[in-house]
Motif scaffolding. Structure first.
Motif, PDB file in Angstrom:
ATOM      1  N   TRP A  63      -1.135   3.081  -2.742  1.00  0.00           N
ATOM      2  CA  TRP A  63      -1.944   2.005  -3.301  1.00  0.00           C
ATOM      3  C   TRP A  63      -1.538   1.907  -4.761  1.00  0.00           C
ATOM      4  CZ3 TRP A  63      -3.427   5.382   0.306  1.00  0.00           C
ATOM      5  CH2 TRP A  63      -4.094   4.908   1.436  1.00  0.00           C
TER       6      TRP A  63
ATOM      7  N   THR B 209      -5.724   1.451  -8.591  1.00  0.00           N
ATOM      8  CA  THR B 209      -7.140   1.654  -8.325  1.00  0.00           C
ATOM      9  C   THR B 209      -7.818   1.899  -9.665  1.00  0.00           C
ATOM     10  OG1 THR B 209      -6.749   2.574  -6.115  1.00  0.00           O
ATOM     11  CG2 THR B 209      -8.813   3.175  -7.200  1.00  0.00           C
TER      12      THR B 209
ATOM     13  N   ASN C 246     -10.634  -0.449  -5.633  1.00  0.00           N
ATOM     14  CA  ASN C 246      -9.479  -1.335  -5.617  1.00  0.00           C
ATOM     15  C   ASN C 246      -9.887  -2.639  -4.947  1.00  0.00           C
ATOM     16  OD1 ASN C 246      -8.891  -0.904  -2.730  1.00  0.00           O
ATOM     17  ND2 ASN C 246      -8.072   1.068  -3.375  1.00  0.00           N
ATOM     18  N   ASP C 247      -9.230  -3.700  -5.366  1.00  0.00           N
ATOM     19  CA  ASP C 247      -9.564  -5.032  -4.874  1.00  0.00           C
ATOM     20  C   ASP C 247      -8.286  -5.858  -4.920  1.00  0.00           C
ATOM     21  OD1 ASP C 247     -10.813  -7.354  -4.108  1.00  0.00           O
ATOM     22  OD2 ASP C 247     -11.990  -7.581  -5.942  1.00  0.00           O
ATOM     23  N   HIS C 248      -7.851  -6.344  -3.777  1.00  0.00           N
ATOM     24  CA  HIS C 248      -6.592  -7.077  -3.679  1.00  0.00           C
ATOM     25  C   HIS C 248      -5.456  -6.251  -4.298  1.00  0.00           C
ATOM     26  CE1 HIS C 248      -9.611 -10.125  -2.859  1.00  0.00           C
ATOM     27  NE2 HIS C 248      -8.683 -10.679  -2.112  1.00  0.00           N
TER      28      HIS C 248
ATOM     29  N   VAL D 205      -0.443  -2.447  -1.304  1.00  0.00           N
ATOM     30  CA  VAL D 205      -0.266  -1.215  -0.544  1.00  0.00           C
ATOM     31  C   VAL D 205       1.141  -1.227   0.035  1.00  0.00           C
ATOM     32  CG1 VAL D 205      -1.104   0.167   1.396  1.00  0.00           C
ATOM     33  CG2 VAL D 205      -2.718  -1.183   0.037  1.00  0.00           C
TER      34      VAL D 205
ATOM     35  N   THR E 125      -4.813  -5.453  -0.021  1.00  0.00           N
ATOM     36  CA  THR E 125      -6.165  -5.255   0.504  1.00  0.00           C
ATOM     37  C   THR E 125      -6.946  -6.566   0.392  1.00  0.00           C
ATOM     38  OG1 THR E 125      -7.005  -4.436  -1.620  1.00  0.00           O
ATOM     39  CG2 THR E 125      -6.157  -2.790  -0.069  1.00  0.00           C
ATOM     40  N   ARG E 126      -7.870  -6.773   1.340  1.00  0.00           N
ATOM     41  CA  ARG E 126      -8.562  -8.060   1.431  1.00  0.00           C
ATOM     42  C   ARG E 126      -9.904  -8.112   0.724  1.00  0.00           C
ATOM     43  NH1 ARG E 126      -8.246  -8.769   7.798  1.00  0.00           N
ATOM     44  NH2 ARG E 126      -9.263  -6.785   7.515  1.00  0.00           N
TER      45      ARG E 126
ATOM     46  N   ALA F 208     -12.976  -2.296  -2.362  1.00  0.00           N
ATOM     47  CA  ALA F 208     -13.218  -1.032  -1.662  1.00  0.00           C
ATOM     48  C   ALA F 208     -13.436   0.077  -2.686  1.00  0.00           C
ATOM     49  CB  ALA F 208     -12.049  -0.688  -0.754  1.00  0.00           C
TER      50      ALA F 208
ATOM     51  N   MET G  86     -15.657  -0.181   2.290  1.00  0.00           N
ATOM     52  CA  MET G  86     -15.173  -1.563   2.252  1.00  0.00           C
ATOM     53  C   MET G  86     -16.353  -2.528   2.202  1.00  0.00           C
ATOM     54  SD  MET G  86     -12.144  -0.930   5.005  1.00  0.00           S
ATOM     55  CE  MET G  86     -13.256   0.062   5.995  1.00  0.00           C
TER      56      MET G  86
END
Length: 178
Positions: free
Chosen positions: A25, A28, A42-44, A47, A57-58, A61, A76
């Motif tokens: 990732w 973060t 983490n957000d968008h 990865v 990532t969608r 999290a 999530m």
């Protein structure tokens, strides 16, 4: 590496028992560090898989890592509710490159309705044989599955609504500063 501070960004690297890099990732955001744990979000986030495949990532999290528990917890935050993906893995280590851990295949998924599923049991059996997991590792992992289920059932730590609300609020505050 210096211990990251609130608002810093770190990479996370997951390895397999044989030492090969499994997943990374890129960024973060650190929300909290203490002697034994790191909480981040983490957000968008980009990865990268071991085969070179990349995806983003969608949803936001929260991530929880501890130096004494053989699991990490990904919370999530989705439109249909909060779900959890818990990796059975070594306690984390931190170096100048990233936060790192060994992923031991077994996962516990918790759905927004509270349903729990133990995942990847076949993968664990395959890798256990392939890489000769020791009886000690097997025992540690099974004990930590029990601890994780206990945390889930008790709404402890990352599994409490107050935890999720507090750390998402902090993430939004820090994100707005940047």
């Amino acid at each position: 590496m210096d211990i990251p501070k609130e608002g810093d960004y770190i990479a996370i690297q997951s390895y397999k028992h044989d030492g090969h890099l499994h997943r990374t990732w890129k960024e973060t955001m650190v929300l909290k560090t203490s002697e034994n744990e790191i909480i981040g979000c983490n957000d968008h986030t980009l990865v990268t898989e071991s085969d070179g495949r990349k995806w983003v990532t969608r949803e936001p999290a929260l991530v929880y890592f501890h130096k004494h528990y053989w699991f990490n917890i990904i919370t999530m935050i989705r439109e249909n509710g909060v779900s959890y993906y818990c990796n059975l893995a070594t306690p984390y280590v931190l170096d100048k490159e990233a936060l790192k851990y060994i992923d031991y295949d077994l996962d516990v998924k918790v759905f927004p309705d509270g349903e729990k599923r133990l995942l990847d049991v076949d993968e664990y059996a395959l890798h256990s044989k392939k890489w000769s997991y020791s009886p000690e590792i097997d025992q540690i992992l099974h004990k930590n599955v029990d601890t994780l289920i206990e945390w889930i059932n008790e709404g402890k730590g990352p599994f409490s609504k107050a935890y999720v609300d507090m750390w998402m609020k902090r993430y939004k505050e820090l994100s707005n500063r940047v």
